[in-house]
Design an enzyme around this catalytic site. Structure first.
Site, mmCIF file in Angstrom:
data_model
loop_
_atom_site.group_PDB
_atom_site.id
_atom_site.type_symbol
_atom_site.label_atom_id
_atom_site.label_comp_id
_atom_site.label_asym_id
_atom_site.label_seq_id
_atom_site.Cartn_x
_atom_site.Cartn_y
_atom_site.Cartn_z
ATOM 1 C CD1 TRP A 1 -20.301 14.695 11.709
ATOM 2 C CD2 TRP A 1 -18.097 14.941 11.536
ATOM 3 N NE1 TRP A 1 -19.736 14.007 12.748
ATOM 4 C CE2 TRP A 1 -18.373 14.136 12.665
ATOM 5 C CE3 TRP A 1 -16.769 15.224 11.230
ATOM 6 C CZ2 TRP A 1 -17.384 13.618 13.487
ATOM 7 C CZ3 TRP A 1 -15.776 14.717 12.046
ATOM 8 C CH2 TRP A 1 -16.079 13.924 13.163
ATOM 9 C CE LYS B 1 -18.219 16.717 15.664
ATOM 10 N NZ LYS B 1 -18.255 15.590 16.629
ATOM 11 C CD GLU C 1 -5.376 -1.810 2.257
ATOM 12 O OE1 GLU C 1 -4.723 -1.215 3.115
ATOM 13 O OE2 GLU C 1 -5.801 -1.256 1.206
ATOM 14 C CB THR D 1 -0.903 0.052 1.234
ATOM 15 O OG1 THR D 1 -0.080 0.257 2.394
ATOM 16 C CG2 THR D 1 -1.687 -1.231 1.396
#
Length: 550
Positions: free
Chosen positions: A439, A434, A328, A183
């Site tokens: 949010w 936030k 993944e 990754t």
């Protein structure tokens, strides 16, 4: 009961070498002026067997790792087939990694052989002494390889020395490793993901389905996505199974050569990250190529702007299809093909989601308190996945427990799922903003900003704020002399008013990770160290009621 035959990549190779031998080909772009090599599948199969024989002669046995450091080409396709089919593990090395990361993954994987394109030798030459497990370098091309030291072999000479044919060993357990990819994590060392024969074959079958990419034998596939990135999204093995031809761009990733290649070779499928397609769109708008053969453009690696999809469709008749996944997940987890009865705004609402969950993939949403959330399109949390081609742990890594929860992969993506199984991602957990207790979706803000004709790239990060703790900062690459205030005014009515940034930073380029994603960690570092010089405060729209932070 049915015969429990192994699901291994030898099956894909047998189809390529048998029923598709005279149907498919691999075309490789060799120069920016358009010259190509054409190798039919029959010859690909013969050369694949010779490569396997050569590696066998070098002492490679089942389970050994053989690395590739290569562009997309027919030679890389041969390595994709030969290495796993002889029972070894194909380890694709990312060309864009930093030197210390490259050293780490070669040593961590204990690669015994590296197949390398001659044009890439300067990238690894300074590192050779730090790679004690590498016994042989197999060089594709005739360029100077002296910097690699002893143990250098020439790819074509090696293949020519083999008698032809190869006695392929039986893959006794289809759950044994076929490939290894690391990754491009932004913290710590890269993490290794092992793909089994079973998982890779099932994943490759998935991209052949109609509600995925619908790959079939009449397709001519252009994998712009590098072959070192998540198995090239399964396109190579999908082509082997179906008989579709592969059109390889080599090192020529610029919009001009790519677009010319698509036009000349009548490509029907082409996969790449959004930044590539943004460049291709600008080139196509100027040069008006014939892209009528393209039936679908799978696009992933980052959220695909609605404006990009609409403009391709309206001006060039090309369907850009958003897909979602990660290293993944092999990488396919979902594809955004809207329901047939979705029209108008509803159609585009589906198109801008990350897609409907693929068969054999299971998904759940988990809130911060650990509770599983309903699929109502509103309730949000971390998206977690499991399935036949989803990793269950990282390779030789003690930190796996932080990323996996009782068989579920914690993706780090935050979002919701509709009742009909469409994923809508609002942010990465590490990128969430936030503001005043509410949010803010950086993904939605970026998509809205990208809809402005004067914006080439947009990345939104959090900046500290005394009153609201955090506020969104829009980092913009301009295509014209659009002002910060014009951009803010453009957002009015598209997003919640309290989402709208009160500051814009103009940058020459949004930094990218090794797989082409926006590197927001680097942007946050520049902000913290006061390196974002061209920042402009703007007047936001009138405040909302007290319930909002603005």
């Amino acid at each position: 009961m049915q015969h429990d035959a192994p699901l291994d990549l030898q099956h894909a190779f047998r189809r390529l070498a048998g029923m598709h031998a005279d149907a498919g080909e691999v075309v490789t772009l060799r120069s920016a002026d358009g010259s190509v090599d054409r190798v039919g599948y029959r010859e690909i199969a013969e050369r694949t067997a010779r490569l396997a024989s050569a590696l066998d002669g070098l002492g490679i046995v089942q389970g050994d790792r053989v690395a590739t450091f290569m562009w997309n080409s027919h030679e890389h396709t041969e390595a994709y087939l030969a290495i796993p089919c002889m029972g070894a593990v194909l380890h694709t090395l990312n060309l864009r990694l930093f030197a210390e990361q490259l050293v780490y993954i070669v040593n961590h994987a204990e690669d015994r052989v590296v197949i390398i394109d001659d044009t890439l030798i300067p990238l690894v030459a300074p590192l050779v002494d730090q790679l004690p497990t590498v016994e042989h370098w197999i060089v594709v091309g005739e360029g100077d390889a002296s910097a690699l030291g002893d143990g250098v072999l020439r790819y074509e000479e090696l293949l020519a020395e083999q008698p032809g044919g190869f006695s392929w060993p039986r893959i006794e357990d289809d759950r044994q490793a076929a490939a290894l990819c690391y990754t491009s994590g932004t913290t710590g060392n890269p993490k290794g993901v092992l793909y089994s024969h079973r998982s890779t074959l099932l994943h490759s079958l998935a991209i052949l389905t109609a509600d995925s990419f619908g790959i079939c034998k009449s397709d001519r596939i252009l994998p712009v996505v590098p072959m070192f990135h998540a198995n090239a999204w399964g396109l190579v093995y999908g082509a082997a199974l179906s008989g579709a031809s592969l059109i390889m761009p080599g090192p020529f990733m610029q919009a001009g050569p790519l677009t010319t290649l698509m036009e000349r070779e009548r490509c029907t499928v082409a996969g790449a990250v959004p930044t590539i397609w943004m460049d291709v769109l600008r080139y196509a708008d100027e040069h008006k190529p014939d892209l009528s053969a393209l039936r679908v453009v799978p696009c992933g690696g980052a959220a695909v702007p609605r404006s990009l999809m609409q403009e391709f469709e309206e001006r060039h008749g090309v369907t850009v299809c958003q897909a979602w996944g990660m290293t993944e997940t092999s990488p396919l987890a979902s594809v955004a093909i809207p329901p047939a009865d979705a029209v108008g705004e509803e159609h585009w609402r589906y198109r801008t989601m990350q897609g409907q969950i693929a068969p054999l993939v299971e998904v759940r949403i988990v809130a911060d308190d650990g509770t599983e959330q309903p699929w109502d399109g509103v309730s949000s949390g971390e998206i977690q996945v499991r399935g036949q081609w989803i990793a269950s742990a990282y390779y030789r890594d003690d930190t796996s427990a932080d990323k996996f929860d009782d068989g579920w992969l914690r993706t780090g993506d935050v979002g919701a799922i509709t009742s009909d199984g469409f994923i809508a991602i609002t942010d990465r957990s590490k990128d969430v903003i936030k503001s005043g207790g509410e949010w803010v979706s950086s993904v939605d803000l970026e998509n809205a900003l990208m809809g402005h004709p004067g914006v080439r790239e947009a990345a939104v990060i959090a900046k500290p704020d005394e009153r609201f703790t955090e506020r969104p900062l829009a980092c913009i690459v301009r295509d014209s002399d659009v002002s910060a205030q014009e951009l803010v005014d453009f957002l009015e009515g598209q997003v919640a008013r309290w989402w709208i940034p009160d500051e814009v930073a103009f940058v020459d380029e949004v930094p990218k990770t090794s797989v082409g994603k926006f590197d927001k960690k680097e942007l946050r570092r520049r902000l913290a160290e006061d390196e974002l010089d061209d920042r402009h405060a703007v007047a936001r729209p009138a405040a909302k009621p007290e319930s909002s932070p603005a």
